[in-house]
Design an enzyme around this catalytic site. Structure first.
Site, PDB file in Angstrom:
ATOM      1  N   TYR A 142      36.277  59.255  47.226  1.00 53.53           N
ATOM      2  CA  TYR A 142      37.453  59.748  46.550  1.00 53.53           C
ATOM      3  C   TYR A 142      37.971  61.014  47.400  1.00 53.53           C
ATOM      4  CZ  TYR A 142      35.500  57.431  42.307  1.00 53.53           C
ATOM      5  OH  TYR A 142      34.994  56.500  41.408  1.00 53.53           O
ATOM      6  N   LYS A 192      23.525  52.549  49.375  1.00 56.24           N
ATOM      7  CA  LYS A 192      23.865  51.179  49.548  1.00 56.24           C
ATOM      8  C   LYS A 192      23.563  50.804  51.095  1.00 56.24           C
ATOM      9  CE  LYS A 192      25.212  46.607  48.769  1.00 56.24           C
ATOM     10  NZ  LYS A 192      24.004  45.908  48.273  1.00 56.24           N
ATOM     11  N   ASP A 224      23.315  48.226  43.417  1.00 52.76           N
ATOM     12  CA  ASP A 224      23.318  46.860  42.748  1.00 52.76           C
ATOM     13  C   ASP A 224      22.193  46.616  41.685  1.00 52.76           C
ATOM     14  OD1 ASP A 224      22.310  46.647  45.191  1.00 52.76           O
ATOM     15  OD2 ASP A 224      23.286  44.710  45.578  1.00 52.76           O
ATOM     16  N   ASP A 248      29.753  57.789  39.397  1.00 57.06           N
ATOM     17  CA  ASP A 248      30.981  57.442  38.487  1.00 57.06           C
ATOM     18  C   ASP A 248      30.822  56.140  37.662  1.00 57.06           C
ATOM     19  OD1 ASP A 248      33.383  57.531  37.233  1.00 57.06           O
ATOM     20  OD2 ASP A 248      34.638  57.448  38.908  1.00 57.06           O
ATOM     21  N   ASP A 252      28.769  55.608  33.707  1.00 58.59           N
ATOM     22  CA  ASP A 252      30.031  54.831  32.591  1.00 58.59           C
ATOM     23  C   ASP A 252      29.015  53.764  32.109  1.00 58.59           C
ATOM     24  OD1 ASP A 252      31.920  56.659  32.799  1.00 58.59           O
ATOM     25  OD2 ASP A 252      33.353  55.168  33.297  1.00 58.59           O
TER      26      ASP A 252
END
Length: 361
Positions: A142, A192, A224, A248, A252
């Protein structure tokens, strides 16, 4: 009577509604503990674009630096989607996080027994869940450079850069281990590292940093697999620490464990400043209708009391009052199941119920 002072950034959509109710709750506990609450309101996000022509002003940033805590509602909405990226409400949110150095985002994922049936997951999977997701907030994709869209002979090409430096990983991992000390002493680092160099650095630094806490267990999991495990068996997690984008997305996803994203509070903490906000968005489709669930904003005030206002007992009382309110059947639309023992309420009625229970404790 001493004073507790905060800045309120109501923001957009349902932000002004839920922050108003959260401030009412904060005023109640301040009175109970002998404090005067002083609030300063400033525009941010779309509201600031409408008033000042940009999503974040220097005046707002400087005001936030003068108080121990900031309460944010929500930012964004379709009204401003056509603005250039540096003038969209979300750039104001990223900007204030950077300006205040808010590198650690705390997102508690906790189920209430009264809302077990609101979760789309099986009751036995979500009962007793108590996870703290620690999301790095001022680095990663970001904020990485370069970021651009450019023309090429084959068409447009977009670039976003995901990068982390050692110190950025160290400080969020240290926060995670410090939080784990007061919990179950287990930290799960999410990355990852089988594909990304930035994640390989993340894993390497995390392992090194963890050596300072030999009595705390460190686990590693690929993002994942973590997404799958969160819905398969969320009770296996205690404290999770991860990068900006992964945090993020995962937080959620984890909101569905609790039954509604309208239930999730968050705290964004740096070395000097802190900001508290519900995880949910601005929900412009129900803005101004007194329908929004204020509990995430109210729970964010509880986190503010715990981490910034030196009112830990008040934080516990607020969280207990939320639980009692839910046990008594009060439900806004997002957490209602329609059973006969529920009491449908609007935004203000929900916060009034919390305040009534606060006063009885």
């Amino acid at each position: 009577m001493s004073t507790k002072e905060i800045v309120v950034l109501p923001g957009d959509g349902i932000g002004p509604e839920v922050t108003e109710e959260a401030v009412n709750v904060l005023e109640t506990v301040c009175e109970q503990y002998g404090y005067n609450l002083k609030t300063h309101h400033y525009a941010m996000g779309g509201a600031s674009i409408d008033r000042h022509g940009k999503p974040l002003t220097n005046e707002t940033v400087e005001a936030c630096k003068e108080v121990p805590a900031v309460l944010l509602g929500a930012v964004g909405g379709e009204k401003w989607n056509s603005e250039p990226k540096d003038r969209r409400p979300e750039s104001g949110l990223l900007g204030i996080r950077k300006a205040l150095g808010l590198f650690a985002n705390l997102r508690p994922i906790k189920t209430y027994d009264a809302l077990i049936d609101a979760s789309p997951l099986k009751n036995e999977s979500v009962s007793g869940v108590d996870i703290l997701i620690m999301r790095e907030l001022t680095g990663g994709i970001y904020f990485g450079e370069p970021r651009l869209i450019e023309e090429t002979p084959k068409g447009e090409r977009a670039v976003d850069t995901m990068c982390y430096e050692t110190y950025e990983v160290e400080r969020i991992v240290k926060q995670a281990f410090e939080m784990a000390e007061g919990r179950n002493k287990t930290v799960t680092s999410v990355d990852k590292s089988n594909v990304l160099d930035s994640s390989r650095l993340w894993k390497q630094v995390t392992k090194k940093t963890a050596e300072q806490w030999p009595d705390t267990t460190l686990n590693h999991i690929l993002v994942d697999n973590c997404a799958m495990q969160l819905v398969r068996d969320p009770n296996q997690f205690d404290v999770m620490v991860t990068g900006n984008m992964f945090g993020d997305i995962l937080s959620d996803e984890a909101s569905m464990i609790t039954g509604s994203i309208g239930m999730l509070p968050s705290a964004s903490i740096g070395e000097k400043y802190a900001m508290y906000e519900p995880v949910h968005g601005s929900a412009p489709d129900i803005a101004g209708q007194n329908k929004a669930n204020p509990l995430a904003a109210i729970a964010s005030v509880a986190l503010m009391c715990r981490y910034s206002l030196d009112m830990r007992e008040a934080a516990d009382k607020i969280e207990k009052s939320i639980g009692i309110t839910l046990e008594n059947g009060y439900r806004t639309g997002d957490i209602a199941s329609g059973t006969s023992d529920e009491q449908p309420v609007n935004t203000s009625e929900m916060s009034q119920a919390v305040i009534r229970h606060l006063k009885k404790l």
